[in-house]
Design an enzyme around this catalytic site. Structure first.
Site, PDB file in Angstrom:
ATOM      1  N   HIS A  52      36.525 -29.372 -25.967  1.00 12.00           N
ATOM      2  CA  HIS A  52      36.456 -28.869 -27.319  1.00 12.00           C
ATOM      3  C   HIS A  52      37.832 -28.447 -27.840  1.00 12.00           C
ATOM      4  CE1 HIS A  52      34.242 -25.731 -30.124  1.00 12.00           C
ATOM      5  NE2 HIS A  52      35.196 -26.383 -30.739  1.00 12.00           N
ATOM      6  N   GLU A  88      31.031 -21.969 -36.763  1.00 13.84           N
ATOM      7  CA  GLU A  88      31.633 -21.321 -35.603  1.00 13.84           C
ATOM      8  C   GLU A  88      32.254 -19.953 -35.899  1.00 13.84           C
ATOM      9  OE1 GLU A  88      32.694 -24.155 -32.196  1.00 13.84           O
ATOM     10  OE2 GLU A  88      34.069 -24.646 -33.816  1.00 13.84           O
TER      11      GLU A  88
END
Lengths: 262, 262, 262, 262
Positions: free
Chosen positions: C192, C101
């Site tokens: 998330h 990420e």
């Protein structure tokens, strides 16, 4: 704010009392050590903070019980254990202050001859449940079968009027509370906390820990919808089988309490 | 309260059993060490308290599994690991007491040949979810894709009647529970807890930790409004990609558990 | 369950990458030490667990940033810090795996030239808020003025379809997320977590801690009735005056994190 | 975001000030040590984090009070205690920065001559209660009788307009807050926290800890149904009897704070 004198309730919550009854054969050393450990476990598990107490019936004189002098449970040692009569009179306080609320223990030991140990506490999920109108603590998981089909809520206003300090400060209030234990092993006290009984120190400690968890889970579940509680048969089976294992958490809790005291 | 005998459920939750099956080639030392660590991590992460257990399928005999003797998970050592058959019979208990609920493990290992490890626990947010009528645990964040589109809730009354102690105390109940794992990796047990399976010890531990978090978040979100859950495609992608990383939390949790045991 | 290949999302969440850009002048040692401390503080304060990360813009090359290699934040040391370009390419990973990420950081640093540090996390009260339809995190106390009048919620389905793993795994998704930071310093990510930005490491850490508290308080307050949020003027005043003090909690948090690591 | 200048509120929350008043006879060493311990206890009990403060009235000059310099409470030592006048002017800061919000203490000490100690904090359950329209903190258990029949909520917009930073940054705002203490010992501050007063350091600390618990329990109980609060008579009795015991938790909290600082 200043103190007022409602219903004869003008008192400090710790008191110095004269020793008014004769001594007994000393209780077993093992029982006293277990009572001390129970104080430390109840603190370490978050059931009591600086307030709350646990007692045990004297192993040689069933008309006597043992309870720490007035102090925080986390700090109790064997030297702090005092013997009391079932009238709540200290036998060997020797001038040390004792818990005002010793009448909780005295009157339940008097009424419930099967009871060997008693925990009184204000644990975090019990207090909110105790003040919601119409609410009953009820067994909702297998570890808390002893809660049964609905714990009574003791409303001190019925026995003591509407201006007490909510404390069980005399035999009259102790007897009113104790009546609720007929057929129940835990009783909530409105705006105050709860008292739970057991057939041994380990069982009373187990029940105090899991009563708090049952209350916590019940608070959460009731916000989401209709709850499936244990049946009466399930409650009984859980008590019979699971509480035969109370030594398993006891050993672990004791190890934890000792580690955190070091 | 006294024990009753409903549905043949009269039993203690720890039992001494005879070793009725022959020994196998010993499991790898590495696997046993990992199982011991898993016990400590599950305790340290708050998934189990003095109750709950984790098992692993024997690496040399898929019809055997390993599980600690009857004790608190935080205290398990390599010497406490016992081998069992898929009928729940102990191979090398040597008189030591074993978990009554070993049938959870035995019957799931029998039915789900892809499963390598199983965690049974009563974690704090799972229990309340398990008793709310019509409620399903459902994947709501990326770490818990394995929860899927709605975990089954096992109602023991259907297989065991309405007066059990809620424990999976024999093969009949174990098989009834195991059936719920067809197409699911986690099953809630009403008024009791949950059981979760994985392809390795690390994965099963990961899932037990994050199932609790999913339940906690779901309890909070449902009180505020309508919830957007993961789609089936999202759940699958999360399992495929994120659970490839289960060693990352494992290493950290193990370090934490060791630090707090010192 | 097995991995599927939706929308080109088939990837592990940690990846080994080639170093594709040339080296820069080394960042200041002080900045690297502060980044390491930030990792430990975020863990110790419960903002991150084994997942989540913090980055800082390179002090000598604004088109580069620093971020730990793929690992749990609690275990990061100075040797684990890797330099990246604004395309998310590693400069000096030397074969070590990096966070999938990293595109969160790369694309926000590219779009918001005023930002010096970024925290991405899945803290406990943010996740439930992120999945309730129509819900916005909004400043409700003076420590969290930076939250402003309603944080955007990034819905990955709009940019990545309905079968992603919810991770920001490429530049396309990173850019879609980064657009939400125009006029906002915190963005929630549905199912998330959140990402928060600051003008310094200390400010970004401060905001990550207090965003979690704002979410926790908002969850509680919304269950009880209509909430009075900060006005736009109050939010701005709080940011101007209170965030001038971010060193005060930083020093305390650092001391706590160090004490608990010993 | 950038700082704006609404209502003359342009200021940092820590300020360097000249010592403008003459010195007094030094306060007792014992009082200073108790104030330092109170800072550590409030942090250890979770009432304050890096923000929040406690003051005590000077034992030899009732028109002066003592408060730490601008710093995190957990780190305060005897050397950090500064003397102030009732106008909030530092007597012996010697160039050290002081709390912007010293006006909370100054103006309450001026108005309530019976008050000896004041705690200002943002504890976790108080903040959400402070922002729900129409909500009042109200005594619901015996340890928190001092909360009484409904704590006022101070709305800074009435005295400072709708673009302040919510801080009590001058005498004008301090006086507006102090007016709410007529007949009350605790006042909530919307979107900010609370301030509580006592007749001694121990009593103020006790009240800050139990105000947080009362708020926490009230948040939970109000979600489940109608609540039975303490009557006025019960509140008064609880204050009179239970707060005579504030030394009992103090000793325990001090031991805990010291153990965790080692």
């Amino acid at each position: 704010m200043c103190a007022t004198d409602h219903g004869g309730q003008h008192h400090p919550i710790a008191v110095a009392v004269d020793d008014t009854a004769g001594p007994s054969a000393p209780p077993s050393r093992e029982m006293i050590e277990e009572l001390v450990s129970a104080n430390h476990i109840l603190f370490d598990q978050g059931v009591v903070d600086a307030f709350g107490h646990i007692s045990v019936r004297h192993d040689k004189r069933p008309d006597r019980f043992l309870l720490a002098r007035n102090m925080a449970p986390s700090q109790v040692t064997a030297e702090d254990i005092v013997e009391f009569t079932l009238d709540g009179e200290a036998v060997n306080a020797g001038g040390r202050k004792v818990y005002l609320e010793r009448f909780i223990h005295a009157e339940i030991f008097r009424r419930r001859t099967d009871v060997a140990a008693i925990v009184h506490s204000h644990s975090h999920s019990i207090v909110p449940l105790s003040v919601v109108k119409g609410m009953r603590l009820r067994a909702m998981f297998h570890m808390a079968g002893f809660v049964g089909q609905g714990a009574p809520v003791f409303e001190i206003r019925e026995a003591g009027g509407d201006a007490t300090d909510l404390l069980i400060s005399n035999g009259h209030l102790g007897r009113a509370l104790a009546e609720n234990f007929d057929g129940h092993d835990i009783v909530l006290m409105r705006g105050h906390g709860s008292t739970v009984v057991g057939g041994s120190i380990k069982q009373a400690v187990y029940r105090a820990v899991y009563a708090e968890l049952n209350a916590r889970y019940q608070l959460q579940a009731m916000q989401l919808g209709e709850v499936t509680y244990l049946t009466e048969g399930e409650s009984r089976s859980c008590v019979a089988h699971i509480e035969a294992q109370v030594h398993r958490p006891w050993e672990m809790w004791l190890e934890q309490a000792r580690a955190r005291r070091r």
